[in-house]
Scaffold this motif. Structure first.
Motif, PDB file in Angstrom:
ATOM      1  N   THR A 151       0.845  -1.192   0.000  1.00 16.27           N
ATOM      2  CA  THR A 151       0.000   0.000   0.000  1.00 16.27           C
ATOM      3  C   THR A 151       0.886   1.250   0.000  1.00 16.27           C
ATOM      4  N   PRO A 152       0.328   2.423  -0.308  1.00 12.10           N
ATOM      5  CA  PRO A 152       1.135   3.649  -0.314  1.00 12.10           C
ATOM      6  C   PRO A 152       1.417   4.198   1.075  1.00 12.10           C
ATOM      7  N   GLY A 153       0.785   3.639   2.109  1.00 12.41           N
ATOM      8  CA  GLY A 153       0.985   4.154   3.459  1.00 12.41           C
ATOM      9  C   GLY A 153       1.351   3.052   4.433  1.00 12.41           C
ATOM     10  N   PRO A 154       1.679   3.408   5.674  1.00 12.08           N
ATOM     11  CA  PRO A 154       2.028   2.392   6.673  1.00 12.08           C
ATOM     12  C   PRO A 154       0.798   1.589   7.073  1.00 12.08           C
ATOM     13  N   LEU A 155       1.008   0.345   7.438  1.00  8.36           N
ATOM     14  CA  LEU A 155      -0.045  -0.469   8.027  1.00  8.36           C
ATOM     15  C   LEU A 155       0.576  -1.276   9.161  1.00  8.36           C
ATOM     16  N   SER A 156      -0.265  -1.908   9.957  1.00  5.34           N
ATOM     17  CA  SER A 156       0.252  -2.702  11.064  1.00  5.34           C
ATOM     18  C   SER A 156      -0.583  -3.956  11.255  1.00  5.34           C
ATOM     19  N   LEU A 157       0.048  -4.961  11.873  1.00  3.00           N
ATOM     20  CA  LEU A 157      -0.601  -6.225  12.189  1.00  3.00           C
ATOM     21  C   LEU A 157      -0.922  -6.249  13.675  1.00  3.00           C
ATOM     22  N   GLY A 158      -2.123  -6.720  13.999  1.00 11.45           N
ATOM     23  CA  GLY A 158      -2.535  -6.777  15.378  1.00 11.45           C
ATOM     24  C   GLY A 158      -3.139  -8.121  15.727  1.00 11.45           C
ATOM     25  N   SER A 159      -3.577  -8.245  16.966  1.00 15.26           N
ATOM     26  CA  SER A 159      -4.175  -9.477  17.470  1.00 15.26           C
ATOM     27  C   SER A 159      -5.242  -9.093  18.485  1.00 15.26           C
ATOM     28  N   PRO A 160      -6.074 -10.034  18.919  1.00 15.00           N
ATOM     29  CA  PRO A 160      -6.998  -9.710  20.013  1.00 15.00           C
ATOM     30  C   PRO A 160      -6.274  -9.173  21.247  1.00 15.00           C
ATOM     31  N   ALA A 161      -5.047  -9.655  21.495  1.00 10.78           N
ATOM     32  CA  ALA A 161      -4.290  -9.160  22.653  1.00 10.78           C
ATOM     33  C   ALA A 161      -3.986  -7.676  22.527  1.00 10.78           C
ATOM     34  N   THR A 162      -3.556  -7.241  21.337  1.00 13.20           N
ATOM     35  CA  THR A 162      -3.251  -5.813  21.161  1.00 13.20           C
ATOM     36  C   THR A 162      -4.527  -4.984  21.091  1.00 13.20           C
ATOM     37  N   ASN A 163      -5.673  -5.654  20.908  1.00 19.11           N
ATOM     38  CA  ASN A 163      -6.961  -4.951  20.881  1.00 19.11           C
ATOM     39  C   ASN A 163      -7.717  -5.071  22.193  1.00 19.11           C
ATOM     40  N   GLY A 164      -7.039  -5.587  23.253  1.00 20.75           N
ATOM     41  CA  GLY A 164      -7.652  -5.559  24.576  1.00 20.75           C
ATOM     42  C   GLY A 164      -8.014  -6.885  25.204  1.00 20.75           C
ATOM     43  N   ARG A 165      -7.673  -8.013  24.564  1.00 23.75           N
ATOM     44  CA  ARG A 165      -8.000  -9.327  25.146  1.00 23.75           C
ATOM     45  C   ARG A 165      -6.711 -10.008  25.586  1.00 23.75           C
ATOM     46  N   PRO A 166      -6.401  -9.988  26.872  1.00 20.51           N
ATOM     47  CA  PRO A 166      -5.145 -10.585  27.357  1.00 20.51           C
ATOM     48  C   PRO A 166      -5.065 -12.079  27.035  1.00 20.51           C
ATOM     49  N   GLY A 167      -3.856 -12.532  26.695  1.00 21.18           N
ATOM     50  CA  GLY A 167      -3.626 -13.947  26.465  1.00 21.18           C
ATOM     51  C   GLY A 167      -4.027 -14.452  25.101  1.00 21.18           C
ATOM     52  N   ALA A 168      -4.488 -13.566  24.213  1.00 23.29           N
ATOM     53  CA  ALA A 168      -4.989 -13.994  22.904  1.00 23.29           C
ATOM     54  C   ALA A 168      -4.182 -13.366  21.778  1.00 23.29           C
ATOM     55  N   ALA A 169      -2.862 -13.535  21.847  1.00 20.58           N
ATOM     56  CA  ALA A 169      -1.982 -12.924  20.843  1.00 20.58           C
ATOM     57  C   ALA A 169      -1.758 -13.857  19.665  1.00 20.58           C
ATOM     58  N   GLU A 246       2.373  -5.551  21.438  1.00 18.34           N
ATOM     59  CA  GLU A 246       2.064  -4.345  20.659  1.00 18.34           C
ATOM     60  C   GLU A 246       1.920  -4.710  19.189  1.00 18.34           C
ATOM     61  N   ARG A 247       1.313  -3.814  18.430  1.00 14.28           N
ATOM     62  CA  ARG A 247       1.116  -4.050  17.007  1.00 14.28           C
ATOM     63  C   ARG A 247       2.460  -4.073  16.278  1.00 14.28           C
ATOM     64  N   LEU A 248       2.496  -4.793  15.171  1.00 13.01           N
ATOM     65  CA  LEU A 248       3.707  -4.883  14.362  1.00 13.01           C
ATOM     66  C   LEU A 248       3.562  -3.980  13.145  1.00 13.01           C
ATOM     67  N   PRO A 249       4.284  -2.854  13.099  1.00 13.86           N
ATOM     68  CA  PRO A 249       4.157  -1.944  11.949  1.00 13.86           C
ATOM     69  C   PRO A 249       4.960  -2.427  10.748  1.00 13.86           C
ATOM     70  N   ILE A 250       4.431  -2.148   9.549  1.00 13.30           N
ATOM     71  CA  ILE A 250       5.156  -2.427   8.311  1.00 13.30           C
ATOM     72  C   ILE A 250       5.043  -1.182   7.433  1.00 13.30           C
ATOM     73  N   ALA A 251       6.148  -0.538   7.192  1.00 14.22           N
ATOM     74  CA  ALA A 251       6.153   0.676   6.373  1.00 14.22           C
ATOM     75  C   ALA A 251       5.939   0.307   4.908  1.00 14.22           C
TER      76      ALA A 251
END
Length: 284
Positions: A151-169, A246-251
């Motif tokens: 894509t032309p801009g940055p994006l990032s990868l996340g999981s339920p853990a990074t979105n507020g659910r502990p233990g669900a990465a 934390e989320r994993l950014p990809i430029a």
């Protein structure tokens, strides 16, 4: 439940026998986040060590790569974990589309994939998979995936853990094993059991069923840095977490590369046997 009978597949062979089938263009409903997968995967003696679309989690597809949050799009399947709302059914599923094979041999392949949401490509993946004989009762599945932000801009990868659910990465390389009468056992070089091993960092991790053992090993430093995602009580599954704390950014134009080598062995291995096979598999 299985994919359609018309799903194109190829066989992966080791020691002169098929040990896996790869569905590279599966016909699946959108809610499962359609993507290529390996199933069935077997030991050299023919014991199945994967599950496809099990009743407890229909979006678990054998062995593959799945990420629950790519810039807000679900490439894992099933419900999406929404902060302050919990698991929520959303129309936000992405698809991994087969682009082509750069190499296709009996013992391995190199594939190009497009991770798309609607008409928009978010990531381009190069996937390299190879089967190697280790002993007369064990072989290794070498699985590398490289994700490039197209894509032309940055994006990032996340999981339920990074979105507020502990233990669900969960999210990344994932292996769904078959559920048996007794729960699978899991251990590393210095820990044992789901509670001790889940979210730990270890060079290798072993999952054992009634008459089989999987030994997953990170084959690069970034892969070894990723914590393990482990489930044995609810279902047998192991993955390598791309986004834990934390989320994993990809430029734009950047690439994230991970390599997991999995020993597929007949029988139940002792810790020293698992460690020795993990070392051999990574250096084979």
């Amino acid at each position: 439940m299985t994919a359609t009978d018309h799903t194109p597949t190829l066989a992966l062979c080791c020691a002169g026998r098929p040990v896996a089938r790869y569905a590279y263009r599966p016909g699946l409903p959108a809610r499962l986040a359609p993507r290529p997968y390996l199933h069935p995967v077997t030991t050299l003696r023919g014991t199945p060590v994967t599950a496809l679309m099990p009743a407890d989690h229909p979006h678990h597809l054998g062995v593959g790569v799945a990420v629950p949050d790519v810039a807000g799009h679900n490439f894992w399947g099933g419900r999406t974990y929404v902060r302050d709302r919990g698991p929520t059914a959303l129309d936000n599923h992405g698809v991994q589309r087969h682009v082509g094979f750069n190499l296709c041999d009996p013992d391995g392949f190199v594939q190009e994939l497009s991770w798309s949401a609607g008409e928009h490509e978010l990531l381009r993946e190069r996937r390299t998979v190879a089967a190697t004989e280790l002993t007369d009762t064990a072989w290794a599945l070498d699985f590398t995936f490289s994700l490039t932000n197209t894509t032309p801009g940055p994006l990032s990868l996340g999981s339920p853990a990074t979105n507020g659910r502990p233990g669900a990465a969960y999210g990344g390389f994932f292996w769904r094993a078959p559920k048996e009468a007794d729960a699978a056992e899991v251990y590393t070089a210095d820990a044992e059991g789901e509670a001790a091993v889940h979210e730990s960092r270890a060079d290798w991790l072993a999952l054992s069923g009634a008459d089989w053992t999987l030994v997953l090993a990170g084959a690069t430093e970034p892969t070894r840095h990723d914590p393990w995602f482990v489930r044995t009580a609810d279902y047998p599954g192991v993955g390598s977490s791309l986004a834990c704390g934390e989320r994993l950014p990809i430029a734009p134009g950047d690439t994230v590369v991970r390599r997991i080598v999995t020993v597929v062995a007949d029988g139940r291995l002792h810790r020293d046997e698992a460690a020795a096979l993990a070392r051999k598999a990574v250096t084979a």
